[in-house]
Design a protein around this motif. Structure first.
Motif, mmCIF file in Angstrom:
data_model
loop_
_atom_site.group_PDB
_atom_site.id
_atom_site.type_symbol
_atom_site.label_atom_id
_atom_site.label_comp_id
_atom_site.label_asym_id
_atom_site.label_seq_id
_atom_site.Cartn_x
_atom_site.Cartn_y
_atom_site.Cartn_z
ATOM 1 N N ASP A 120 0.834 -1.203 0.000
ATOM 2 C CA ASP A 120 0.000 0.000 0.000
ATOM 3 C C ASP A 120 0.870 1.255 0.000
ATOM 4 O O ASP A 120 1.828 1.357 0.767
ATOM 5 C CB ASP A 120 -0.917 0.019 1.230
ATOM 6 N N ILE A 121 0.512 2.195 -0.852
ATOM 7 C CA ILE A 121 1.242 3.458 -0.978
ATOM 8 C C ILE A 121 0.289 4.590 -0.605
ATOM 9 O O ILE A 121 -0.792 4.715 -1.185
ATOM 10 C CB ILE A 121 1.770 3.644 -2.413
ATOM 11 N N VAL A 122 0.681 5.373 0.376
ATOM 12 C CA VAL A 122 -0.165 6.463 0.866
ATOM 13 C C VAL A 122 0.020 7.687 -0.026
ATOM 14 O O VAL A 122 1.148 8.103 -0.298
ATOM 15 C CB VAL A 122 0.177 6.820 2.326
ATOM 16 N N LEU A 123 -1.089 8.273 -0.459
ATOM 17 C CA LEU A 123 -1.061 9.483 -1.295
ATOM 18 C C LEU A 123 -1.310 10.696 -0.409
ATOM 19 O O LEU A 123 -2.298 10.745 0.328
ATOM 20 C CB LEU A 123 -2.119 9.397 -2.396
ATOM 21 N N ARG A 124 -0.421 11.684 -0.487
ATOM 22 C CA ARG A 124 -0.520 12.861 0.366
ATOM 23 C C ARG A 124 -0.532 14.134 -0.485
ATOM 24 O O ARG A 124 0.538 14.708 -0.747
ATOM 25 C CB ARG A 124 0.643 12.905 1.361
ATOM 26 N N PRO A 125 -1.712 14.595 -0.917
ATOM 27 C CA PRO A 125 -1.784 15.870 -1.645
ATOM 28 C C PRO A 125 -1.342 17.020 -0.747
ATOM 29 O O PRO A 125 -1.691 17.071 0.438
ATOM 30 C CB PRO A 125 -3.274 15.983 -2.000
ATOM 31 N N SER A 126 -0.565 17.929 -1.283
ATOM 32 C CA SER A 126 -0.054 19.055 -0.494
ATOM 33 C C SER A 126 0.000 20.311 -1.365
ATOM 34 O O SER A 126 0.488 20.270 -2.491
ATOM 35 C CB SER A 126 1.333 18.739 0.053
ATOM 36 N N PRO A 151 -3.722 13.380 -10.878
ATOM 37 C CA PRO A 151 -4.419 12.122 -11.209
ATOM 38 C C PRO A 151 -3.667 10.905 -10.649
ATOM 39 O O PRO A 151 -2.430 10.849 -10.689
ATOM 40 C CB PRO A 151 -4.424 12.105 -12.740
ATOM 41 N N THR A 152 -4.426 9.953 -10.133
ATOM 42 C CA THR A 152 -3.827 8.737 -9.590
ATOM 43 C C THR A 152 -3.024 7.998 -10.650
ATOM 44 O O THR A 152 -1.977 7.406 -10.363
ATOM 45 C CB THR A 152 -4.923 7.814 -9.033
ATOM 46 N N LEU A 153 -3.495 8.042 -11.888
ATOM 47 C CA LEU A 153 -2.785 7.364 -12.975
ATOM 48 C C LEU A 153 -1.382 7.916 -13.152
ATOM 49 O O LEU A 153 -0.438 7.166 -13.451
ATOM 50 C CB LEU A 153 -3.577 7.510 -14.282
ATOM 51 N N VAL A 154 -1.208 9.215 -12.944
ATOM 52 C CA VAL A 154 0.119 9.829 -13.067
ATOM 53 C C VAL A 154 1.045 9.279 -11.981
ATOM 54 O O VAL A 154 2.229 8.994 -12.226
ATOM 55 C CB VAL A 154 0.014 11.366 -12.959
ATOM 56 N N VAL A 155 0.501 9.124 -10.773
ATOM 57 C CA VAL A 155 1.307 8.574 -9.677
ATOM 58 C C VAL A 155 1.699 7.127 -9.980
ATOM 59 O O VAL A 155 2.853 6.729 -9.801
ATOM 60 C CB VAL A 155 0.540 8.648 -8.339
ATOM 61 N N LYS A 156 0.735 6.342 -10.436
ATOM 62 C CA LYS A 156 1.018 4.945 -10.765
ATOM 63 C C LYS A 156 2.071 4.836 -11.858
ATOM 64 O O LYS A 156 2.950 3.962 -11.808
ATOM 65 C CB LYS A 156 -0.265 4.241 -11.205
ATOM 66 N N THR A 157 2.009 5.721 -12.836
ATOM 67 C CA THR A 157 2.998 5.708 -13.922
ATOM 68 C C THR A 157 4.386 6.034 -13.394
ATOM 69 O O THR A 157 5.380 5.392 -13.779
ATOM 70 C CB THR A 157 2.596 6.722 -15.017
#
Length: 231
Positions: free
Chosen positions: A11-17, A42-48
């Motif tokens: 699991d990878i935690v996403l932290r918008p800032s 976008p989540t897809l950008v993070v996954k990429t």
């Protein structure tokens, strides 16, 4: 906080800032991967980015592991739990039975896999939190009453590189990793934070107060340097 799941890194935690200008990755003190990013990324950008940055992420985990012990053998956890590992099991499974954290590692898996280590760490966090909630508030209240301290609230934490802290409003935060310390060092940390309710600094007056309650504080302070609050 939102998370995404990765087969290799768990699991990878996403932290918008609002302070973030780009996506950045780091391993948190609890061993999870965190991705900081501008809001509305976008989540897809993070996954990429994760898919194209695997060597870099493996290096981050390698550096992290140099500061913590990998959980790959039977060992005591906290004051009452025990980690028990069985390899060559039919399937990988991690569960808690009483005070035992049982780890069955499937034949096609490795105890050193990042995802398995992360799952073990989460089970250990749960066990330590249970112990901490049962013991730390009572022990803190006892020491406060014995030495005439007062504080407002106490809370448990684990996503921190500090053993404890005390806010100007009287909130004492205690790391659940304290349950991994010898009792005399655990008490030293509690006394340290209680003294901060009177001295919000590390002045000579603060250390004089610590010394009055814990004459061996200097020995305890030096011994604490050989431990880390990371889980």
């Amino acid at each position: 906080m939102p998370t995404i799941s990765d087969a290799e890194f768990g699991d990878i935690v996403l932290r918008p800032s609002h302070n973030a200008t780009r996506i950045s990755l780091r391993v948190a003190p609890n061993g999870t991967l965190r991705a900081s990013m501008p809001p509305h990324t976008p989540t897809l950008v993070v996954k990429t980015m994760i898919a194209t940055s695997r060597p870099k992420i493996r290096k981050l985990f390698s550096q992290y592991r140099e500061t913590v012990n990998a959980y790959n053998h039977d060992q005591a956890i906290g004051k009452s739990h025990m980690l028990v590992i069985q390899t060559n099991a039919l399937a990988t499974r991690i569960h808690t039975l009483g005070t035992k954290i049982l780890v069955d590692v499937g034949r096609e898996s490795s105890i050193d896999d990042m995802a398995i280590q992360q799952d073990i760490r989460q089970a250990i966090i749960k066990a330590l939190r249970k112990e901490a909630k049962s013991y730390l508030p009572r022990r803190l209240a006892f020491l406060a009453a014995e030495h005439d301290f007062s504080y407002k609230t106490v809370k448990m934490t684990h996503a921190s590189s500090r053993w404890g802290s005390c806010s100007s409003r009287g909130t004492i935060s205690l790391n659940i990793s304290l349950m991994q310390l010898p009792f005399e060092l655990l008490d030293y940390v509690l006394i340290h934070e209680l003294c901060h309710t009177r001295h919000m600094n590390h002045s000579s007056a603060f250390w004089d107060e610590v010394r009055m309650i814990d004459p061996s504080y200097s020995t305890h302070r030096n011994a604490l340097k050989h431990y880390t609050p990371n889980i």
